[in-house]
Design a protein around this motif. Structure first.
Motif, PDB file in Angstrom:
ATOM      1  N   TRP A 127       1.834   3.433   6.664  1.00 52.49           N
ATOM      2  CA  TRP A 127       2.420   3.383   5.281  1.00 52.49           C
ATOM      3  C   TRP A 127       1.614   1.814   4.456  1.00 52.49           C
ATOM      4  O   TRP A 127       1.689   2.156   3.610  1.00 52.49           O
ATOM      5  CB  TRP A 127       3.960   2.798   5.622  1.00 52.49           C
ATOM      6  CG  TRP A 127       4.553   4.125   6.037  1.00 52.49           C
ATOM      7  CD1 TRP A 127       5.059   4.685   7.211  1.00 52.49           C
ATOM      8  CD2 TRP A 127       4.808   5.169   5.359  1.00 52.49           C
ATOM      9  NE1 TRP A 127       5.708   5.731   7.209  1.00 52.49           N
ATOM     10  CE2 TRP A 127       5.463   6.291   6.104  1.00 52.49           C
ATOM     11  CE3 TRP A 127       4.553   5.563   3.972  1.00 52.49           C
ATOM     12  CZ2 TRP A 127       5.885   7.615   5.610  1.00 52.49           C
ATOM     13  CZ3 TRP A 127       5.046   6.926   3.415  1.00 52.49           C
ATOM     14  CH2 TRP A 127       5.686   7.835   4.403  1.00 52.49           C
ATOM     15  N   ARG A 128       1.477   0.984   5.245  1.00 50.23           N
ATOM     16  CA  ARG A 128       0.919  -0.087   4.816  1.00 50.23           C
ATOM     17  C   ARG A 128      -0.354   0.105   4.293  1.00 50.23           C
ATOM     18  O   ARG A 128      -0.454  -0.196   3.026  1.00 50.23           O
ATOM     19  CB  ARG A 128       0.576  -1.239   5.938  1.00 50.23           C
ATOM     20  CG  ARG A 128       0.263  -2.619   5.518  1.00 50.23           C
ATOM     21  CD  ARG A 128      -0.016  -3.324   6.750  1.00 50.23           C
ATOM     22  NE  ARG A 128      -1.134  -4.197   6.589  1.00 50.23           N
ATOM     23  CZ  ARG A 128      -0.806  -5.629   6.205  1.00 50.23           C
ATOM     24  NH1 ARG A 128       0.415  -6.005   6.155  1.00 50.23           N
ATOM     25  NH2 ARG A 128      -1.883  -6.169   5.976  1.00 50.23           N
TER      26      ARG A 128
ATOM     27  N   ALA B 104      -3.776   1.652  -0.667  1.00 53.95           N
ATOM     28  CA  ALA B 104      -4.799   2.404  -1.019  1.00 53.95           C
ATOM     29  C   ALA B 104      -4.474   2.846  -2.295  1.00 53.95           C
ATOM     30  O   ALA B 104      -5.440   3.195  -3.257  1.00 53.95           O
ATOM     31  CB  ALA B 104      -4.989   3.382  -0.111  1.00 53.95           C
ATOM     32  N   THR B 105      -3.242   3.390  -2.649  1.00 56.15           N
ATOM     33  CA  THR B 105      -2.827   4.086  -3.920  1.00 56.15           C
ATOM     34  C   THR B 105      -3.192   3.239  -5.153  1.00 56.15           C
ATOM     35  O   THR B 105      -3.927   3.849  -5.912  1.00 56.15           O
ATOM     36  CB  THR B 105      -1.542   4.552  -3.891  1.00 56.15           C
ATOM     37  OG1 THR B 105      -1.050   5.018  -2.418  1.00 56.15           O
ATOM     38  CG2 THR B 105      -1.032   5.631  -4.885  1.00 56.15           C
TER      39      THR B 105
ATOM     40  N   ILE C 221       5.752   2.758 -10.420  1.00 56.51           N
ATOM     41  CA  ILE C 221       5.635   3.219  -9.023  1.00 56.51           C
ATOM     42  C   ILE C 221       4.330   2.589  -8.757  1.00 56.51           C
ATOM     43  O   ILE C 221       4.124   1.788  -7.632  1.00 56.51           O
ATOM     44  CB  ILE C 221       5.416   4.677  -8.832  1.00 56.51           C
ATOM     45  CG1 ILE C 221       6.646   5.259  -9.229  1.00 56.51           C
ATOM     46  CG2 ILE C 221       4.897   5.034  -7.598  1.00 56.51           C
ATOM     47  CD1 ILE C 221       6.468   6.770  -9.353  1.00 56.51           C
ATOM     48  N   LEU C 222       3.340   2.583  -9.317  1.00 51.47           N
ATOM     49  CA  LEU C 222       1.752   1.839  -8.686  1.00 51.47           C
ATOM     50  C   LEU C 222       1.980   0.621  -8.836  1.00 51.47           C
ATOM     51  O   LEU C 222       1.503  -0.167  -7.996  1.00 51.47           O
ATOM     52  CB  LEU C 222       0.854   2.486  -9.763  1.00 51.47           C
ATOM     53  CG  LEU C 222       0.301   4.286  -9.453  1.00 51.47           C
ATOM     54  CD1 LEU C 222      -0.757   4.497 -10.720  1.00 51.47           C
ATOM     55  CD2 LEU C 222      -0.199   4.015  -8.209  1.00 51.47           C
ATOM     56  N   GLY C 223       2.598   0.017  -9.968  1.00 51.09           N
ATOM     57  CA  GLY C 223       2.462  -1.327 -10.059  1.00 51.09           C
ATOM     58  C   GLY C 223       3.633  -2.093  -9.244  1.00 51.09           C
ATOM     59  O   GLY C 223       3.110  -3.259  -8.899  1.00 51.09           O
ATOM     60  N   THR C 224       4.586  -1.477  -8.731  1.00 49.89           N
ATOM     61  CA  THR C 224       5.490  -2.091  -7.582  1.00 49.89           C
ATOM     62  C   THR C 224       4.680  -2.097  -6.347  1.00 49.89           C
ATOM     63  O   THR C 224       4.838  -3.030  -5.704  1.00 49.89           O
ATOM     64  CB  THR C 224       6.768  -1.083  -7.529  1.00 49.89           C
ATOM     65  OG1 THR C 224       7.494  -1.096  -8.851  1.00 49.89           O
ATOM     66  CG2 THR C 224       7.589  -1.641  -6.485  1.00 49.89           C
ATOM     67  N   MET C 225       4.061  -1.026  -5.996  1.00 52.75           N
ATOM     68  CA  MET C 225       3.199  -1.054  -4.783  1.00 52.75           C
ATOM     69  C   MET C 225       2.328  -2.270  -4.929  1.00 52.75           C
ATOM     70  O   MET C 225       1.985  -2.919  -4.098  1.00 52.75           O
ATOM     71  CB  MET C 225       2.296   0.341  -4.947  1.00 52.75           C
ATOM     72  CG  MET C 225       2.912   1.371  -4.307  1.00 52.75           C
ATOM     73  SD  MET C 225       2.155   2.901  -4.390  1.00 52.75           S
ATOM     74  CE  MET C 225       2.304   3.777  -3.085  1.00 52.75           C
TER      75      MET C 225
END
Lengths: 267, 363, 298
Positions: free
Chosen positions: C12-13, C18-19, A77-81
């Motif tokens: 959303w961007r 940020a995450t 999840i984090l890596g795809t983002m």
């Protein structure tokens, strides 16, 4: 063109022997009846039986698999983002730092990553009381952190190779950016995400050093258990365990390869 | 309505690079308008600003009276056909075409009906359930067209619509595009680097160079009356002679050309003065070549030698070397059928053209 | 996507940026600040075992004692040098073995190539620890190698292979060989074979053509492969622990022992920082190479 020089062929043969003879010997000796693992005492499968009765190993394996699945999912999840941000968001404030932080965990020696994360957890505990205990959660966080870098790189290179006008076309036809991500981007990078998840899963299962740093009492992962045993020397039940892992992985990889070859075959 | 699309003072900068440099343009409703230029001239950037993928650094864009300069692509009444066609590889033909309506929240039955309508328009009825990788280049092009048209946009943008097709298919598709445009009455804005494509397709053309507009006009105006050397060179081939104006009469200008040591005549109404440096330009097909000196003494006549010749089937190309060493290109129709050549290498010839065929260029 | 977008889409961007950004700031960057902080503290017998950064009066209480100790104590200097030498030696062995292998794979026919490549990648998916362990059974005093040599009659009593520098060297080369082969393969596979043929056509011998054409073109792959082997080998802990003797200290193991056995956290942190400084140049080089490679494949 397929005329390979004799030199290249002999190095190839030697190289593959170098890579595989030790593994094959482990498999052979796992069927050795003798307790002294390197002396042949006849064929036997008794070590496999002992393995199955060893609760410590089974607990460690279960813990490792749970951590691997959780951290691989988090990392995907984090890596795809992160991959999406790097490949599609253009320039933004702090991008250089971000790109640096993505590529660094992959080249950082494990001892440094492990030590730094442990010191972070100790400091956090002093300041906030969390994590009260080190174990499942801290190992999972550590594994997520270094695995997400691998996922990000895989996803990013897939996205860079992908025609950006596909996403633009969807937007042009009325898709809002978030909608376009779910309609177009994610379905098309799904193979990269699966590959990233599998890699993260394996990296997590494989890790000894970082887990040794950030785990606490009572949380022994499979590599930690194996390490504590093989420190003392060759041991027959570890041979059996190694054989199970080698055979399972080989079969899995072989199936993936055959399926991949079938899919990629030109029609 | 002449100003259906109105582009006012639009510039686009990428860092220090000026991609589009302060351009103004008006396009009428129902036009098939082409933006023509070489690679890097800013034509694609201009198109992307119309689509909403780039925001102008300055200036404004209006479509049908609404300022869309800062509107997102998904809010604009504009659709685009991408150069790569950008067919979604994970959806079949019908889902690709229906995508825009699904995003609009149109009812399922209505979507199905309109998709069928579009499939019929682009003659792809049998391919409804095919996956894109099982389509030919020409079929993909038509899926892209149908997908962009289904939302009935006010403007359809086409980025190099035919560049990915082979020559035969390209010619046929050109006419299909024109027919569809005619049938639907939607304003088309086409970006292309192919001057022939622009000439056949468009009602009007703008020639772009280094982010600026060199000339806006109908294909005929641009070909026959180029305003400068760039346009003249870019559209087709042209012979140019540099010279100095010696006589200015009403509609008749004489230019002394040092290169060939002779005075050339051109018809034109441009405001020039005696002594001004200009260029006379003549298209190869406007020049006649003959073995004897033509009788009409109003024509410009120069002596030369055939330097090179090429047989192209429907016509022949000659390179004629003048006494001064200048080489002129001449194109002549092969009207008669014959195995022997009318002219051979090193033949002495005369080239001639009517003064009204020549264009006077100021730069 | 530099397109215009509304406020709602901007949210959303921002979430997407940020995450992962915050995650990395907290779990990757902050830890390094903490290592630096602790390396400047003094060890005490307490929980946690180091002095606080600020003293009672709120002044910064930094101490460079750990670094001074590192630089003056010969043992550490020797260990760092040994680590560099050992990692370099393993890198050279990997290159000597890996280059012809990568070359052979890149030049093999398409059907064989994917299988050969699969066999290079396969060890990645098998536990690193178990692959090192496999060598223990080989190099033991009563292990396969000794038994084989005695059977041949080359030796009549077992020779010491395990727990030597040689064992560590072989273990490093064995474990990191695939890291060398893959980038080499990638560059060699991309290389146009007709370049070599052109050189031979113009009169170069096979060897000449290799040094004039193949080698210079393969250089990016050579550099990447060497860095991918050298960097992790420098910090290796498992291999020296399992295969090396008590004297074959490498810096990764020293760091581990300093932390867990001696419980000297400031010194362990200082060891880590010096290791990081030693690796900064190769790490930056590798990142630059990878960034360029990413662009090239685009």
């Amino acid at each position: 063109m397929n005329r390979q020089s004799r030199f290249v062929i002999s190095v190839l043969s030697f190289g593959y022997a170098f890579l595989y003879v030790p593994l094959i010997l482990v498999i052979v000796y796992s069927f050795n009846d003798s307790r002294i693992a390197t002396i042949w005492g006849g064929f036997s499968t008794r070590w496999y039986g002992e393995l199955l009765r060893n609760d410590q190993i089974l607990d460690a394996a279960l813990l490792s698999l749970t951590i691997a699945a959780t951290s691989a999912t988090g990392a995907t999840i984090l890596g795809t983002m992160a991959g999406l941000v790097l490949a599609r968001f253009g320039r933004f404030k702090g991008r250089t730092l971000f790109a640096g932080m993505i590529s660094s965990p992959m080249v950082m020696p494990e001892v440094i990553t492990g030590l730094s994360l442990l010191l972070l957890f100790v400091t956090l505990q002093q300041l906030t009381g969390w994590p009260a205990q080190r174990g499942f959660s801290t190992i999972t966080i550590a594994h997520t952190t270094f695995s997400m870098a691998y996922v990000a790189v895989i996803v990013q290179s897939r996205l860079v190779a992908m025609d950006e006008s596909l996403e633009e076309a969807a937007m042009d036809l009325g898709g809002r950016p978030l909608r376009v991500v779910f309609d177009i981007t994610l379905p098309l990078i799904a193979p990269a995400m699966v590959a990233g998840w599998l890699l993260s899963f394996t990296l997590s299962l494989d890790d000894l050093v970082i887990a040794s740093f950030v785990s606490g009492p009572g949380s022994t992962t499979l590599p930690m258990y194996i390490f504590s045993k093989v420190k003392l020397g060759v041991s027959p039940d570890i041979n059996a365990l190694a054989t199970i892992i080698i055979v399972t992985v080989s079969i899995g990889v072989a199936i993936a390869w055959l399926v991949g070859r079938h899919v990629n075959k030109p029609r | 309505m002449k100003d259906f699309i109105r582009i006012q003072g639009v510039s686009k900068l990428f860092g220090d690079f000026v991609a589009v440099d302060n351009v103004d343009l008006e396009i009428a409703r129902g036009e098939l308008f082409s933006i023509l230029g070489g690679s890097g001239c800013g034509k694609t950037t201009l198109l992307r600003m119309l689509a909403g993928f780039e925001v102008p650094s300055s200036g404004s864009i209006q479509i049908d009276g609404v300022d869309v300069t800062h509107q997102a692509p998904y809010d604009r009444p504009v659709n685009m056909m991408f150069q790569s066609y950008a067919i979604f590889p994970h959806m079949n033909v019908a889902s690709n075409i229906g995508y825009g309506l699904r995003r609009e929240g149109v009812a399922k039955g209505e979507i199905a009906r309109r998709v069928d309508e579009m499939l019929e328009l682009v003659q792809l009825g049998d391919f409804k359930n095919r996956k894109p990788d099982a389509l030919s280049g020409g079929q993909r092009q038509r899926v892209a067209l149908a997908r962009a048209l289904i939302k009935r946009p006010k403007v359809l943008l086409l980025d190099e619509p035919l560049a990915a097709l082979d020559k035969k298919l390209r010619e046929r598709t050109q006419f299909e595009l024109m027919n569809i445009q005619d049938e639907l009455g939607i304003t088309f804005v086409v970006v292309t680097h192919d001057q022939e494509e622009a000439m056949t397709l468009s009602s009007r053309i703008v020639v772009m160079n280094q982010g600026r507009f060199e000339q806006v006009g109908t294909p005929k105006e641009i070909y026959e009356f180029p305003v400068n050397r760039f346009v003249a060179d870019f559209i087709g081939t042209i012979n140019t002679f540099e010279g100095v104006v010696t006589v200015v009469e009403e509609e008749r200008i004489e230019v002394y050309c040092e290169q060939i040591g002779d005075t050339l005549t051109a018809l034109g109404r441009q405001l020039v003065e005696v002594g001004q440096a200009v260029q006379i330009a003549v298209r190869p097909e406007k020049i006649f070549v003959s073995k004897e000196r033509p009788e009409n003494d109003k024509d410009v006549c120069i002596e030369g030698v055939v330097d090179d010749l090429g047989y192209l089937g429907n016509r022949s190309l000659y390179r004629v070397r003048l006494k001064s060493g200048r080489v002129i290109q001449v194109s002549s129709q092969n009207r008669r059928r014959s195995v022997t050549r009318f002219l051979e290498w090193e033949d002495d010839v005369w080239i001639s053209w009517r003064p009204r065929s020549a264009v006077l260029l100021l730069d | 996507m530099s397109a215009v977008s509304s406020k709602r889409d901007q949210v959303w961007r921002n979430i997407a940026v940020a995450t992962p950004y915050l995650w990395l700031l907290v779990f990757f960057l902050a830890p390094f600040a903490i290592i630096l902080k602790i390396s400047l503290a003094d060890p005490v017998i307490a929980q946690p075992p180091f002095t606080p950064t600020f003293d009672d009066q709120g002044r910064i209480a930094a101490s460079v004692d750990s670094f001074r100790f590192l630089l003056t104590d010969k043992l550490y200097a020797i260990t760092y040098v040994r680590s560099v030498v050992m990692a370099a030696a393993a890198t050279i062995l990997c290159l000597a073995l890996g280059f012809p292998m990568a070359y052979g794979i890149a030049r093999s026919s398409a059907s064989v190539r994917s299988l050969l490549l699969l066999l290079i990648v396969l060890p990645f998916w098998i536990s690193f620890l178990l692959r090192v362990y496999a060598w223990m059974g080989l190099m033991n005093n009563y292990g396969v190698i000794n038994n084989f040599l005695m059977w041949l009659g080359v030796i009549d009593s077992p020779i010491q292979i395990m727990y030597t520098d040689f064992a560590v060297f072989v273990g490093l080369a064995y474990s990191y060989l695939p890291f060398m082969i893959l980038p080499l393969y990638a560059t060699l596979e991309r290389m146009d074979i007709s370049l070599v043929e052109a050189a031979q056509d113009l009169g170069a011998s096979r060897t000449r053509a290799f040094w004039d054409v193949t080698w210079p073109l393969a250089k990016p792959g050579v550099i990447a492969g060497c860095l991918l082997v050298f960097i992790p080998a420098m910090g290796e802990y498992v291999i020296p622990y399992l295969l090396g003797g008590p004297e074959s200290l490498l810096i990764g193991r020293v760091l581990f022992d300093e932390f867990f056995v001696n419980r000297d956290w400031p010194l362990a942190s200082a060891v880590a920082i010096v290791l990081l400084i030693l690796l900064v140049v190769p790490i930056v080089l590798l990142q630059r190479y990878q960034a360029r490679d990413q662009e090239n494949t685009a």
